[in-house]
Write a protein that holds these residues in place. Structure first.
Motif, short mmCIF file in Angstrom:
data_model
loop_
_atom_site.label_atom_id
_atom_site.label_comp_id
_atom_site.label_asym_id
_atom_site.label_seq_id
_atom_site.Cartn_x
_atom_site.Cartn_y
_atom_site.Cartn_z
N THR A 67 53.51 48.86 11.36
CA THR A 67 54.02 48.13 12.65
C THR A 67 54.78 49.47 13.07
OG1 THR A 67 53.90 46.16 11.54
CG2 THR A 67 55.35 46.45 13.49
N TYR A 68 54.49 49.99 14.33
CA TYR A 68 55.17 50.96 14.93
C TYR A 68 55.84 50.79 16.10
CZ TYR A 68 55.86 55.76 16.70
OH TYR A 68 56.61 56.95 17.22
N THR A 69 57.19 50.87 16.25
CA THR A 69 58.09 50.47 17.35
C THR A 69 58.41 51.77 18.12
OG1 THR A 69 58.96 48.55 16.32
CG2 THR A 69 60.24 49.23 18.05
N ASN A 70 58.09 51.82 19.38
CA ASN A 70 58.47 52.97 20.11
C ASN A 70 59.72 52.59 21.16
OD1 ASN A 70 58.44 55.08 21.73
ND2 ASN A 70 56.75 54.32 23.35
N HIS A 71 60.94 53.49 20.64
CA HIS A 71 62.01 53.19 21.20
C HIS A 71 62.33 54.29 22.21
CE1 HIS A 71 63.37 49.74 18.66
NE2 HIS A 71 63.48 50.41 17.69
N SER A 72 61.25 55.17 22.25
CA SER A 72 61.62 56.35 23.11
C SER A 72 61.57 55.88 24.64
CB SER A 72 60.40 57.44 22.91
OG SER A 72 59.43 57.10 23.40
N PRO A 73 61.78 56.75 25.69
CA PRO A 73 61.80 56.46 27.07
C PRO A 73 60.39 56.71 27.70
CG PRO A 73 62.84 58.58 26.82
CD PRO A 73 62.63 57.94 25.38
N ASN A 74 59.41 57.09 26.63
CA ASN A 74 58.08 57.27 27.25
C ASN A 74 56.95 56.62 26.77
OD1 ASN A 74 59.17 59.69 28.31
ND2 ASN A 74 59.16 60.56 26.27
N ALA A 75 55.96 56.05 27.54
CA ALA A 75 54.82 55.40 26.77
C ALA A 75 53.94 56.42 26.33
CB ALA A 75 54.02 54.71 28.09
N LEU A 76 53.40 55.90 24.92
CA LEU A 76 52.64 56.67 24.29
C LEU A 76 51.20 56.32 24.04
CD1 LEU A 76 55.22 57.03 21.12
CD2 LEU A 76 55.00 58.44 22.90
N ASP A 77 50.44 57.05 24.45
CA ASP A 77 48.95 56.60 24.55
C ASP A 77 48.29 57.36 23.42
OD1 ASP A 77 48.99 59.59 25.11
OD2 ASP A 77 47.54 59.40 26.81
N VAL A 78 48.87 58.08 22.50
CA VAL A 78 48.36 58.50 21.23
C VAL A 78 49.39 58.27 19.92
CG1 VAL A 78 46.56 60.14 22.24
CG2 VAL A 78 48.94 60.97 21.22
N LEU A 79 48.66 58.33 18.97
CA LEU A 79 49.83 58.36 17.71
C LEU A 79 49.24 59.24 16.61
CD1 LEU A 79 49.98 54.65 16.44
CD2 LEU A 79 51.76 55.89 18.16
#
Length: 653
Positions: A83-95
């Protein structure tokens, strides 16, 4: 004859010139004290005092893992939900994920960089990768493997500032054998010991410094996100599993006697046997015969988990006393060959003492259990568990246990990037474990000066001076994977630790250093500090501009050489005091002590601060006194890494 005389004169002149050049200072104040450029800039994420800024963010990865070990075929098969949570200011299209087991493939990049022999395997077999949407619907994901990394190309980008995704991965791999690395399977007379680490695909860090940090796994260690772990390991019923975190189903995998003994250990400062050497071969030491048992562990706010498994384990435990009345449990598992008070019979005692020491001195140990596991990985650390040499005894066993559990603080709590900045975990940890060695059992094994701290033994300052004199030695800020094995210990461990010794003992003093270092640990606990963050933090908290030290010690491998040039009476009269000319001959500067000795045997020490050299290459120190001076010496206690001690003392004729 005239021509010969001219030749001799020319030779003498040349010899004089060469001698003067050899003794000429290499020191340039404008170079040493130039404005220091930190590796990373100040911004809203990381601010000027070395602390997280108002917009600091850090992503999170929580794991649920189910794995099965087939010891007969050395096969580990697993399924995980990330379960990955993205707190960055950028949308992530890859992991990006780390596939460390691919390091053991014959064509792995690390196979061409390591000086250690490796047993090759086929690496990971990835059976499937899927993502879940908000309703729990799964769909396959396209993935691309490059060496020890895997890129997942998501059907929909993970939203910024709190967006999340759930990834399902099924995988398997063959456990490498004994090869001198970080995990293995090794033999003991009552069964094989499996040391299992880097065992599940792990999220790479996405941070404000580089975006995705995808440095391949060659030989250097790790950089991982924090999260909560819930993991289950299924093994044959005759095996014991020791894993990071807390065992949450003891009633399913332990006997009633073992559960009772564990409860006793939680309240005991003396080591309690959970499974004795005599019980290892007794079927009654397992809750059932035949089939498998599933061991269930949980660990919170950690960057990784690891485990050991064997039917050969002796098991003991004792209470760890932590600050503010809290406690944890120290445990050791080892084969019967390692038992006895001369060896692993004291392992839990060592683990308990070192964990208590680090907790009191620097930051409380945060997890419910700390484990030593005996095998051949030799000395390797993971959160809550260390793999230590099963043949180690006495002083060497205490040393490796203290060092490896010390890594709980660096980098398991203070989550620096080991793969790039080894000195921030190995050097910092070596610095703190030297203190533990001195403190343990009234100095039973002290001093720790012959291995981690001073590789050749003797005076540590003289030992590090030899490292600084090596023209091929890299600087600590050199990348960890770019540091040759010959220099890995001298630079990452020894120089990294000695830099903190100089900061504490010579530059800042214990009162300012200890307070700043404790605050650094507390501020960056469970976060990812960079070298710039450490440099700025120590400067701000201690009240010193230390750019000259960061440049000379960490950015370069500069040498230190001060000399006494002249000693004379002021105005020709010793009753007026002495004038001592000191010089800085090389590029590193450090505060030094000048000691003058009088004709009656008394001495006087004068501190020569680094500011002396901001505008000078040599300087006359005026020393008040009324007696004749017979000698003047720099660094009289040999605390500094002097390149040439022969010019430190001048005797007055």
């Amino acid at each position: 004859m005239k021509a010969i005389a001219l030749s001799l004169a020319g030779a003498l002149a040349l010899a004089t010139t060469l001698a003067a050049a050899a003794d000429a200072p290499r020191y340039d104040p404008l170079q040493t004290f130039a404005p220091y450029s930190y590796p990373d800039p100040v911004n809203a994420y990381r601010v000027g005092d070395g602390k997280p800024g108002p917009l600091f963010w850090q992503n999170r990865a929580d794991y649920a893992i189910e794995a099965t070990l087939d010891p007969a075929h050395r096969l580990l098969t697993g399924h995980e939900t990330i379960t990955y949570t993205n707190h960055s200011p950028n949308a992530l299209d890859v992991l990006w994920l780390q596939l460390d087991q691919n390091r053991y493939k014959p064509d792995a990049r690390g196979a061409f960089t390591s000086e250690f022999p490796t047993e090759f395997t086929s690496g990971y077999h990835i059976a499937s990768v899927e993502v879940e949407d908000g309703s729990g619907h799964r769909q396959p994901v396209k993935w691309v493997v490059s060496d020890t990394r895997m890129q997942l190309r998501l059907p929909e980008a993970v939203k910024a500032k709190g967006g999340g995704v759930r990834v399902q991965i099924a995988w398997s791999f063959t456990v490498p054998g004994e090869f001198g690395g970080r995990m293995d399977v090794n033999h003991s007379k009552n069964g094989d010991i499996f040391e299992i680490a880097q065992w599940y695909p792990r999220l790479c860090v996405y941070d404000d410094l580089r975006g995705w940090d995808t440095a391949p796994y060659l030989n250097s260690e790790f950089y991982l996100e924090y999260g909560d772990f819930d993991y289950k390991v299924t093994v044959p019923s005759d095996m014991i599993v020791a894993g990071s975190g807390e065992l949450v189903n003891p009633q399913d995998v332990l006997t009633g006697t073992q559960i009772k003994r564990l409860d006793e250990a939680r309240h005991s400062d003396r080591t309690v046997m959970i499974r004795t050497p005599a019980e290892v071969t007794e079927p009654s030491s397992r809750p059932r015969q035949g089939g498998t048992l599933t061991w269930h562990f949980r660990m919170q706010n950690t960057r990784d988990v690891a485990f050991g498994a064997s039917r050969a384990f002796v098991w003991d435990a004792a209470r760890i006393n932590l600050p503010h009345g809290k406690t944890a449990l120290a445990m050791s598992v080892y084969p019967v060959e390692s038992a006895g008070d001369a060896a692993w019979g004291r392992a839990t005692e060592y683990l308990k003492a070192s964990t208590e020491y680090f907790s009191k001195e620097w930051f409380p140990y945060p997890w419910p259990v700390a484990i030593n596991e005996a095998g051949t990985a030799g000395g390797m650390e993971y959160p809550g568990i260390t793999f230590d040499a099963k043949r180690a005894k006495g002083k060497s066993l205490h040393m490796v246990i203290a060092h490896e559990i010390g890594h709980s603080w660096f980098p398991m709590i203070v989550g620096s990037n080991e793969r790039r900045h080894a000195w921030m975990d190995e050097g910092f940890n070596t610095f703190v474990d030297v203190g533990e060695d001195d403190a343990f059992n009234h100095g039973e094994y002290a001093p720790k000066r012959d291995s981690e701290y001073a590789p050749k033994g003797g005076n540590p300052a003289d030992e590090i001076a030899a490292v600084l004199a090596d023209p091929d030695a890299p600087a600590p800020l050199n990348g960890a994977d770019m540091t040759p094995e010959k220099y890995r210990h001298p630079i990452s461990y020894f120089k990294g630790a000695f830099g903190l010794v100089l900061l504490r003992e010579q530059i800042l003093g214990p009162e300012r250093f200890d307070d700043a270092f404790r605050k650094y640990i507390a501020t960056w606990a469970y976060h990812h500090p960079s070298p710039s963050d450490f440099f700025r933090f120590m400067e701000s908290e201690s009240g010193e501009d230390l750019g000259w030290f960061w440049r000379g010690w960490y950015q370069h491998n500069w040498q230190f050489d001060m000399a006494v040039r002249k000693v004379e009476a002021i105005d020709g009269d010793w009753s007026q005091g002495a004038a001592v000319t000191v010089a800085n001959l090389d590029r590193l500067v450090l505060p030094d002590t000048l000691r003058v000795t009088y004709d009656d045997g008394t001495t006087k020490d004068i501190r020569v601060p680094v500011e002396t050299w901001q505008q000078h290459r040599d300087y006359v120190v005026r020393v008040a006194g009324s007696r004749r001076v017979v000698s003047a010496s720099l660094d009289p206690t040999h605390a500094l890494p002097e390149a040439d001690r022969t010019n430190d003392t001048l005797r007055v004729k």
